[in-house]
Write a protein that holds these residues in place. Sequence first.
Motif, PDB file in Angstrom:
ATOM      1  N   VAL A  73       0.598  -1.241  -0.265  1.00  0.00           N
ATOM      2  CA  VAL A  73      -0.396  -0.053   0.334  1.00  0.00           C
ATOM      3  C   VAL A  73       0.506   1.075  -0.330  1.00  0.00           C
ATOM      4  O   VAL A  73       0.563   2.049  -0.651  1.00  0.00           O
ATOM      5  N   PHE A  74       2.014   1.624   0.605  1.00  0.00           N
ATOM      6  CA  PHE A  74       3.052   2.357   0.904  1.00  0.00           C
ATOM      7  C   PHE A  74       3.327   2.902  -0.757  1.00  0.00           C
ATOM      8  O   PHE A  74       4.077   3.816  -0.836  1.00  0.00           O
ATOM      9  N   VAL A  75       4.171   1.429  -1.144  1.00  0.00           N
ATOM     10  CA  VAL A  75       4.945   2.217  -2.340  1.00  0.00           C
ATOM     11  C   VAL A  75       3.909   2.698  -3.018  1.00  0.00           C
ATOM     12  O   VAL A  75       4.604   3.926  -3.726  1.00  0.00           O
ATOM     13  N   PRO A  76       2.928   3.003  -3.699  1.00  0.00           N
ATOM     14  CA  PRO A  76       2.413   3.819  -4.786  1.00  0.00           C
ATOM     15  C   PRO A  76       1.905   5.555  -3.934  1.00  0.00           C
ATOM     16  O   PRO A  76       2.303   5.801  -5.057  1.00  0.00           O
ATOM     17  N   VAL A  77       1.554   5.285  -2.695  1.00  0.00           N
ATOM     18  CA  VAL A  77       1.469   6.120  -1.542  1.00  0.00           C
ATOM     19  C   VAL A  77       3.059   7.210  -1.891  1.00  0.00           C
ATOM     20  O   VAL A  77       3.204   8.421  -2.311  1.00  0.00           O
ATOM     21  N   LEU A  78       4.276   6.267  -1.975  1.00  0.00           N
ATOM     22  CA  LEU A  78       5.675   7.035  -1.820  1.00  0.00           C
ATOM     23  C   LEU A  78       5.256   7.729  -2.934  1.00  0.00           C
ATOM     24  O   LEU A  78       6.344   8.616  -3.398  1.00  0.00           O
ATOM     25  N   ALA A  79       5.299   6.281  -3.919  1.00  0.00           N
ATOM     26  CA  ALA A  79       5.903   6.528  -5.570  1.00  0.00           C
ATOM     27  C   ALA A  79       4.890   8.392  -5.480  1.00  0.00           C
ATOM     28  O   ALA A  79       4.977   9.721  -6.111  1.00  0.00           O
ATOM     29  N   VAL A  80       3.755   8.706  -5.466  1.00  0.00           N
ATOM     30  CA  VAL A  80       2.347   9.275  -5.842  1.00  0.00           C
ATOM     31  C   VAL A  80       3.376  10.808  -5.356  1.00  0.00           C
ATOM     32  O   VAL A  80       3.560  11.758  -5.483  1.00  0.00           O
ATOM     33  N   LEU A  81       3.797  10.693  -3.905  1.00  0.00           N
ATOM     34  CA  LEU A  81       4.596  11.574  -2.921  1.00  0.00           C
ATOM     35  C   LEU A  81       5.398  12.331  -3.870  1.00  0.00           C
ATOM     36  O   LEU A  81       5.575  13.032  -3.571  1.00  0.00           O
ATOM     37  N   TRP A  82       6.309  11.347  -3.942  1.00  0.00           N
ATOM     38  CA  TRP A  82       7.574  11.310  -4.860  1.00  0.00           C
ATOM     39  C   TRP A  82       7.219  12.355  -6.158  1.00  0.00           C
ATOM     40  O   TRP A  82       7.820  13.346  -6.515  1.00  0.00           O
ATOM     41  N   LEU A  83       6.400  12.233  -7.050  1.00  0.00           N
ATOM     42  CA  LEU A  83       5.500  12.367  -8.285  1.00  0.00           C
ATOM     43  C   LEU A  83       5.373  14.192  -8.218  1.00  0.00           C
ATOM     44  O   LEU A  83       5.645  14.989  -8.348  1.00  0.00           O
ATOM     45  N   LEU A  84       4.465  13.922  -7.351  1.00  0.00           N
ATOM     46  CA  LEU A  84       4.153  15.671  -6.692  1.00  0.00           C
ATOM     47  C   LEU A  84       4.803  16.617  -6.075  1.00  0.00           C
ATOM     48  O   LEU A  84       4.966  17.615  -6.832  1.00  0.00           O
ATOM     49  N   VAL A  85       6.218  15.884  -5.399  1.00  0.00           N
ATOM     50  CA  VAL A  85       7.467  17.267  -5.100  1.00  0.00           C
ATOM     51  C   VAL A  85       7.762  17.187  -5.678  1.00  0.00           C
ATOM     52  O   VAL A  85       8.509  18.042  -5.987  1.00  0.00           O
ATOM     53  N   THR A  86       8.181  16.531  -7.041  1.00  0.00           N
ATOM     54  CA  THR A  86       9.374  16.116  -8.315  1.00  0.00           C
ATOM     55  C   THR A  86       8.550  17.896  -8.752  1.00  0.00           C
ATOM     56  O   THR A  86       9.091  18.642  -9.502  1.00  0.00           O
ATOM     57  N   VAL A  87       6.854  17.600  -9.059  1.00  0.00           N
ATOM     58  CA  VAL A  87       6.648  18.084 -10.452  1.00  0.00           C
ATOM     59  C   VAL A  87       6.297  19.844  -9.572  1.00  0.00           C
ATOM     60  O   VAL A  87       6.873  20.904  -9.898  1.00  0.00           O
ATOM     61  N   ARG A  88       6.095  19.760  -8.290  1.00  0.00           N
ATOM     62  CA  ARG A  88       5.957  21.246  -7.578  1.00  0.00           C
ATOM     63  C   ARG A  88       7.630  21.547  -7.404  1.00  0.00           C
ATOM     64  O   ARG A  88       7.735  23.225  -7.263  1.00  0.00           O
ATOM     65  N   THR A  89       7.888  20.856  -7.447  1.00  0.00           N
ATOM     66  CA  THR A  89       9.703  21.611  -7.091  1.00  0.00           C
ATOM     67  C   THR A  89      10.233  22.442  -8.538  1.00  0.00           C
ATOM     68  O   THR A  89      10.656  23.308  -8.618  1.00  0.00           O
TER      69      THR A  89
END
Length: 113
Positions: A73-89
């Motif tokens: 469950v945490f792997v996709p949550v982590l992937a979405v978090l990485w993507l969100l922070v990368t895009v926002r950065t």
Amino acid sequence: MTGAGLLGGLVLWGFGTWWLALATLTTLRFIRQGLPFNLGWWAFTFPLGVFTASTFSLGSLTHLGFFTGLGEVFVPVLAVLWLLVTVRTAHGVWRGELLGKVPALPAIGLPRA
């Protein structure tokens, strides 16, 4: 030693679970109040990645499907978090809003050949 490591791992995983709950609830509270994006958001990615890896390790060591399922469950949550922070950065850097005004470097005269 395996038993002691397992016991220590479970205790630390419990602290990680507590951290995750507090971090999630605190972040949700401040998002409702208009939490602006900044580079500090990267601080969410590393602890969640370590927590995910430790959850899989406990699943492997204990052979309990609970830990393995929770890690999945945490792997996709982590992937979405990485993507969100990368895009926002990237967006913040592109628009010049994230790093502030960076002063231009002075021109350096190079010696002529």
